[in-house]
Design a protein around this motif. Structure first.
Motif, mmCIF file in Angstrom:
data_model
loop_
_atom_site.group_PDB
_atom_site.id
_atom_site.type_symbol
_atom_site.label_atom_id
_atom_site.label_comp_id
_atom_site.label_asym_id
_atom_site.label_seq_id
_atom_site.Cartn_x
_atom_site.Cartn_y
_atom_site.Cartn_z
ATOM 1 N N VAL A 162 0.755 -1.397 0.116
ATOM 2 C CA VAL A 162 -0.106 0.157 -0.006
ATOM 3 C C VAL A 162 0.986 1.202 0.128
ATOM 4 O O VAL A 162 1.889 1.520 0.758
ATOM 5 C CB VAL A 162 -0.939 0.022 1.162
ATOM 6 N N VAL A 163 0.669 2.217 -0.960
ATOM 7 C CA VAL A 163 1.469 3.260 -1.289
ATOM 8 C C VAL A 163 0.792 4.604 -0.400
ATOM 9 O O VAL A 163 -0.325 4.807 -0.874
ATOM 10 C CB VAL A 163 1.678 3.668 -2.558
ATOM 11 N N VAL A 164 1.445 4.977 0.855
ATOM 12 C CA VAL A 164 0.670 5.705 1.591
ATOM 13 C C VAL A 164 1.378 7.071 1.668
ATOM 14 O O VAL A 164 2.563 7.172 1.625
ATOM 15 C CB VAL A 164 0.303 5.286 3.099
ATOM 16 N N THR A 165 0.368 8.031 1.328
ATOM 17 C CA THR A 165 1.013 9.339 1.397
ATOM 18 C C THR A 165 0.338 10.182 2.706
ATOM 19 O O THR A 165 -1.001 10.190 2.872
ATOM 20 C CB THR A 165 0.714 10.275 0.139
ATOM 21 N N LEU A 166 1.128 10.874 3.696
ATOM 22 C CA LEU A 166 0.684 11.344 4.677
ATOM 23 C C LEU A 166 0.482 12.927 4.519
ATOM 24 O O LEU A 166 1.639 13.537 4.142
ATOM 25 C CB LEU A 166 1.549 11.075 5.956
ATOM 26 N N VAL A 167 -0.473 13.551 4.402
ATOM 27 C CA VAL A 167 -0.536 15.136 4.079
ATOM 28 C C VAL A 167 -0.673 15.625 5.716
ATOM 29 O O VAL A 167 -1.949 15.363 6.353
ATOM 30 C CB VAL A 167 -1.843 15.350 3.267
ATOM 31 N N GLN A 168 0.191 16.051 6.214
ATOM 32 C CA GLN A 168 0.177 16.592 7.848
ATOM 33 C C GLN A 168 0.404 18.169 7.899
ATOM 34 O O GLN A 168 1.270 18.703 7.206
ATOM 35 C CB GLN A 168 1.706 15.846 8.317
ATOM 36 N N GLY A 169 -0.566 18.553 8.578
ATOM 37 C CA GLY A 169 -0.506 19.887 8.815
ATOM 38 C C GLY A 169 0.692 20.071 10.082
ATOM 39 O O GLY A 169 0.807 19.505 11.052
ATOM 40 N N ILE A 170 1.448 21.215 9.753
ATOM 41 C CA ILE A 170 2.712 21.449 10.160
ATOM 42 C C ILE A 170 2.314 21.866 11.709
ATOM 43 O O ILE A 170 1.786 22.844 11.988
ATOM 44 C CB ILE A 170 3.520 22.432 9.704
ATOM 45 N N PRO A 171 2.884 20.957 12.895
ATOM 46 C CA PRO A 171 2.748 21.479 14.167
ATOM 47 C C PRO A 171 3.866 22.259 14.714
ATOM 48 O O PRO A 171 4.913 22.707 14.184
ATOM 49 C CB PRO A 171 2.751 20.020 14.777
ATOM 50 N N LYS A 172 3.875 22.524 15.947
ATOM 51 C CA LYS A 172 4.923 23.308 16.531
ATOM 52 C C LYS A 172 6.277 22.556 17.019
ATOM 53 O O LYS A 172 6.228 21.382 17.102
ATOM 54 C CB LYS A 172 4.258 24.081 17.940
ATOM 55 N N GLY A 173 7.155 23.338 17.243
ATOM 56 C CA GLY A 173 8.613 22.584 17.702
ATOM 57 C C GLY A 173 9.015 21.293 16.911
ATOM 58 O O GLY A 173 9.100 21.755 15.522
ATOM 59 N N ASP A 174 9.410 20.329 17.461
ATOM 60 C CA ASP A 174 10.166 19.501 16.681
ATOM 61 C C ASP A 174 9.025 18.296 16.561
ATOM 62 O O ASP A 174 9.405 17.028 16.218
ATOM 63 C CB ASP A 174 11.289 18.886 17.467
ATOM 64 N N LYS A 175 7.717 18.477 16.788
ATOM 65 C CA LYS A 175 6.742 17.272 16.532
ATOM 66 C C LYS A 175 6.924 16.623 15.109
ATOM 67 O O LYS A 175 6.768 15.553 14.874
ATOM 68 C CB LYS A 175 5.197 17.890 17.089
ATOM 69 N N MET A 176 7.172 17.442 14.056
ATOM 70 C CA MET A 176 7.298 17.212 12.919
ATOM 71 C C MET A 176 8.326 16.042 12.659
ATOM 72 O O MET A 176 8.021 15.120 11.934
ATOM 73 C CB MET A 176 7.496 18.158 11.921
ATOM 74 N N GLU A 177 9.331 16.145 13.362
ATOM 75 C CA GLU A 177 10.292 15.260 13.169
ATOM 76 C C GLU A 177 9.965 13.819 13.544
ATOM 77 O O GLU A 177 10.163 12.461 13.278
ATOM 78 C CB GLU A 177 11.617 15.661 14.014
ATOM 79 N N GLN A 178 9.119 13.964 14.956
ATOM 80 C CA GLN A 178 8.517 12.676 15.511
ATOM 81 C C GLN A 178 7.435 11.990 14.373
ATOM 82 O O GLN A 178 7.716 10.699 14.302
ATOM 83 C CB GLN A 178 7.871 12.794 16.635
#
Length: 337
Positions: A162-178
């Motif tokens: 399954v090819v999954v694309t995650l469209v993620q709203g940018i959060p604060k701090g380093d949460k995007m790295e997690q």
């Protein structure tokens, strides 16, 4: 016996102090002179010879024996690499750096091999080309550019159907790295950060490109750690309105904590999707207008249940459900029919 065991534990106790000979005190001719040791007792003459720094290090044998041991170790390494590929160090390599049965790693990977991992010529590593192939490479030179010879190639078994694309709203701090790290470990093929109405972080375009490069490095390290040969692509952040195109996706999920049907109900309507998109909002979730715009372009609104999940939890949680139902997380790949 107890005193002897205690003396071995403190082998450095018989070392003399600075400027002091190990043979302390006067003694008559022919007598064995003992040095005062720790714990108020005097070690014997054999114990003095066993002190740290006085032990002789034996050689590994003549050159012929050493070569035989090295060849035997290499044979064991080959068998170990074939049986347990995850136990071998993994690296990434661009396809253009493969020339026949020879490979040349980039500067970053070469420096990591030599300065951090302390690898030596003859060690086996696995190099993923980013296209689904794993190359077993025996290192030959470790310099500014590490090189090696390909001794085996196999299709990666760590990629989901399954090819999954995650469209993620940018959060604060380093949460995007997690989020990028967890999504990569769960088999996401692409991460698309988006700027929504409730996104708090606002940066210049050049700063966004710098952030995207950092997130891409996180995805690369997570791919190596999880045994993947494909590194997910982390796009440069863009407005949500420019990322609502669901064309080519068998299923497009817009996760919303408002009045939306349960995720299980939405997943029951589809059968064996091969391309899935998941939209997750930042802190505070998506605005109602954004959800309406997404559903108008073919997205299906869904709820994750009665509990409100944090943005760094929602994306990986939904991806894990998708991989379990349609992918390979359950251990059995879903098939059509």
């Amino acid at each position: 016996m107890p005193s002897r065991r205690r003396g071995r534990r403190h082998r450095g106790a018989c070392s003399p102090r600075a400027g002091q000979s190990p043979l302390v005190g006067a003694s008559p001719a022919g007598a064995v002179v003992r040095a005062p040791g720790r714990w108020g007792r005097a070690p014997g003459p054999r114990r003095i010879a066993r002190c740290r720094g006085h032990r002789r290090r034996g050689r590994a044998g003549p050159p012929r024996v050493r070569r035989r041991r090295r060849d035997l170790d290499r044979g064991l390494d080959d068998a170990r690499a074939a049986a347990h590929p995850l136990s071998v160090r993994r690296f990434t390599i661009a396809p253009e750096r493969i020339d026949g049965d020879r490979v040349a790693f980039d500067d970053e990977e070469s420096r990591h091999m030599m300065a951090v991992l302390r690898l030596v010529p003859g060690d086996l590593v696995i190099a993923g080309d980013g296209r689904g192939s794993d190359y077993t490479v025996r290192l030959e030179t470790l310099d500014a550019t590490a090189t090696g010879t390909i001794v085996g190639v196999a299709a990666s078994r760590a990629e989901s159907p399954v090819v999954v694309t995650l469209v993620q709203g940018i959060p604060k701090g380093d949460k995007m790295e997690q989020i990028v790290r967890a999504a990569t470990e769960l088999g996401v093929a692409r991460v698309l950060p988006v700027i929504t109405e409730r996104t708090i972080v606002r940066l210049e375009p050049s700063r966004w490109r710098e952030r995207a490069r950092r997130w891409q490095r996180v995805a690369k390290e997570a791919s190596k750690q999880s045994g993947r040969s494909v590194v997910p692509v982390v796009e440069i952040p863009r407005p949500l309105a420019d990322s609502l195109d669901a064309e080519g996706a068998d299923l497009a999920l817009c996760m919303w904590e408002g009045h939306a049907p349960p995720l299980a109900e939405v997943l029951a309507r589809v059968r064996s999707p091969r391309a899935v998109r998941v939209l997750i909002g930042p802190e505070g979730g998506l605005a109602r207008g954004e959800v309406e715009a997404a559903t108008a372009r073919g997205w299906s609104a869904a709820s994750a249940g009665p509990r409100v999940l944090r943005t760094e939890t929602a994306g990986p949680a939904v991806v894990a459900v998708l991989q379990f139902v349609f992918g390979d997380l359950s251990g059995a790949v879903q098939r059509d029919g």
